[in-house]
Design a protein around this motif. Structure first.
Motif, mmCIF file in Angstrom:
data_model
loop_
_atom_site.group_PDB
_atom_site.id
_atom_site.type_symbol
_atom_site.label_atom_id
_atom_site.label_comp_id
_atom_site.label_asym_id
_atom_site.label_seq_id
_atom_site.Cartn_x
_atom_site.Cartn_y
_atom_site.Cartn_z
ATOM 1 N N ASP A 196 48.014 35.209 47.833
ATOM 2 C CA ASP A 196 46.764 35.517 48.484
ATOM 3 C C ASP A 196 45.758 35.036 47.036
ATOM 4 O O ASP A 196 44.984 34.273 47.529
ATOM 5 N N GLU A 197 46.282 35.776 45.956
ATOM 6 C CA GLU A 197 44.492 35.415 44.661
ATOM 7 C C GLU A 197 45.338 33.556 44.334
ATOM 8 O O GLU A 197 43.702 33.625 44.273
ATOM 9 N N LEU A 198 46.227 33.187 43.816
ATOM 10 C CA LEU A 198 45.970 31.699 44.165
ATOM 11 C C LEU A 198 45.606 30.383 44.660
ATOM 12 O O LEU A 198 44.827 30.542 44.367
ATOM 13 N N THR A 199 45.663 31.549 46.388
ATOM 14 C CA THR A 199 45.651 30.253 47.133
ATOM 15 C C THR A 199 43.769 30.726 47.560
ATOM 16 O O THR A 199 42.895 29.824 47.574
ATOM 17 N N LEU A 200 43.146 31.815 47.385
ATOM 18 C CA LEU A 200 41.615 31.878 47.173
ATOM 19 C C LEU A 200 40.754 31.202 45.800
ATOM 20 O O LEU A 200 39.848 30.367 46.293
ATOM 21 N N MET A 201 41.760 31.021 44.752
ATOM 22 C CA MET A 201 41.877 30.244 43.490
ATOM 23 C C MET A 201 41.540 28.935 43.717
ATOM 24 O O MET A 201 40.329 28.104 43.644
ATOM 25 N N LEU A 202 42.992 28.043 44.758
ATOM 26 C CA LEU A 202 42.840 26.928 44.858
ATOM 27 C C LEU A 202 41.472 26.458 46.442
ATOM 28 O O LEU A 202 41.155 25.574 45.853
ATOM 29 N N ALA A 205 37.384 34.376 43.302
ATOM 30 C CA ALA A 205 37.548 33.700 42.875
ATOM 31 C C ALA A 205 37.447 33.356 41.396
ATOM 32 O O ALA A 205 38.109 33.337 40.139
ATOM 33 N N LYS A 206 36.247 33.756 41.083
ATOM 34 C CA LYS A 206 35.388 33.689 39.281
ATOM 35 C C LYS A 206 36.295 34.597 38.439
ATOM 36 O O LYS A 206 36.848 34.174 37.491
ATOM 37 N N ARG A 207 36.800 36.049 38.982
ATOM 38 C CA ARG A 207 37.038 36.863 38.294
ATOM 39 C C ARG A 207 38.474 36.631 38.201
ATOM 40 O O ARG A 207 38.794 36.649 37.460
ATOM 41 N N LEU A 208 39.610 36.465 39.232
ATOM 42 C CA LEU A 208 40.509 36.035 39.289
ATOM 43 C C LEU A 208 40.999 34.816 38.368
ATOM 44 O O LEU A 208 41.942 34.660 37.618
ATOM 45 N N MET A 209 39.742 33.721 38.176
ATOM 46 C CA MET A 209 40.571 33.033 37.365
ATOM 47 C C MET A 209 40.267 33.628 35.994
ATOM 48 O O MET A 209 41.030 33.222 34.687
ATOM 49 N N LYS A 210 39.422 34.417 35.730
ATOM 50 C CA LYS A 210 39.279 35.037 34.649
ATOM 51 C C LYS A 210 40.436 36.078 33.979
ATOM 52 O O LYS A 210 41.165 35.087 32.645
ATOM 53 N N LYS A 211 40.921 36.588 34.488
ATOM 54 C CA LYS A 211 42.302 36.643 34.577
ATOM 55 C C LYS A 211 43.255 36.780 34.660
ATOM 56 O O LYS A 211 43.852 36.855 33.832
ATOM 57 N N TYR A 212 43.647 34.981 35.116
ATOM 58 C CA TYR A 212 44.367 34.123 34.761
ATOM 59 C C TYR A 212 44.389 33.265 34.139
ATOM 60 O O TYR A 212 45.207 31.504 33.479
ATOM 61 N N HIS A 213 43.151 33.364 32.582
ATOM 62 C CA HIS A 213 42.618 31.593 31.707
ATOM 63 C C HIS A 213 42.643 30.781 32.611
ATOM 64 O O HIS A 213 43.245 29.432 31.338
ATOM 65 N N ILE A 214 42.133 30.306 33.702
ATOM 66 C CA ILE A 214 41.538 29.426 34.245
ATOM 67 C C ILE A 214 40.795 28.550 34.146
ATOM 68 O O ILE A 214 39.129 29.715 34.441
ATOM 69 N N ASN A 215 40.092 27.612 33.600
ATOM 70 C CA ASN A 215 38.659 27.520 33.812
ATOM 71 C C ASN A 215 38.774 26.159 34.651
ATOM 72 O O ASN A 215 39.878 25.849 35.191
ATOM 73 N N GLY A 216 37.609 25.903 35.155
ATOM 74 C CA GLY A 216 37.122 25.276 36.143
ATOM 75 C C GLY A 216 35.689 24.973 37.251
ATOM 76 O O GLY A 216 35.102 24.707 36.213
#
Length: 79
Positions: free
Chosen positions: A6-12, A67-78
């Motif tokens: 679910d987290e990855l789906t939201l980020m995508l 989604a922005k919070r999760l991107m920080k959690k997973y160290h993803i730039n976007g």
């Protein structure tokens, strides 16, 4: 594992989203080519607004922030 999906789906959804002017303002939309179980869960948690008749979903303000919070959690730039 379901929570991570679910987290990855939201980020995508966020990373592939686009601005759409619906007449009363702009909204962040994304195509819903993801597992319906995850989309249903995100909708129930008020992170997206889903319509059975539409091929896209709207990301809520809460969904964008999560989604922005999760991107920080997973160290993803976007976006």
């Amino acid at each position: 594992m379901k929570d991570q999906i679910d987290e990855l789906t939201l980020m995508l959804l966020y990373l592939t989203s686009f601005k759409d002017d619906y007449g009363l303002g702009e909204a962040q939309r994304s195509w819903k080519g993801y597992p319906f179980e995850s989309l249903n869960e995100l909708s129930e948690n008020k992170l997206i607004v889903d319509s059975r008749r539409s091929k896209s979903v709207y990301l809520t303000d809460e969904g964008i922030e999560e989604a922005k919070r999760l991107m920080k959690k997973y160290h993803i730039n976007g976006q």
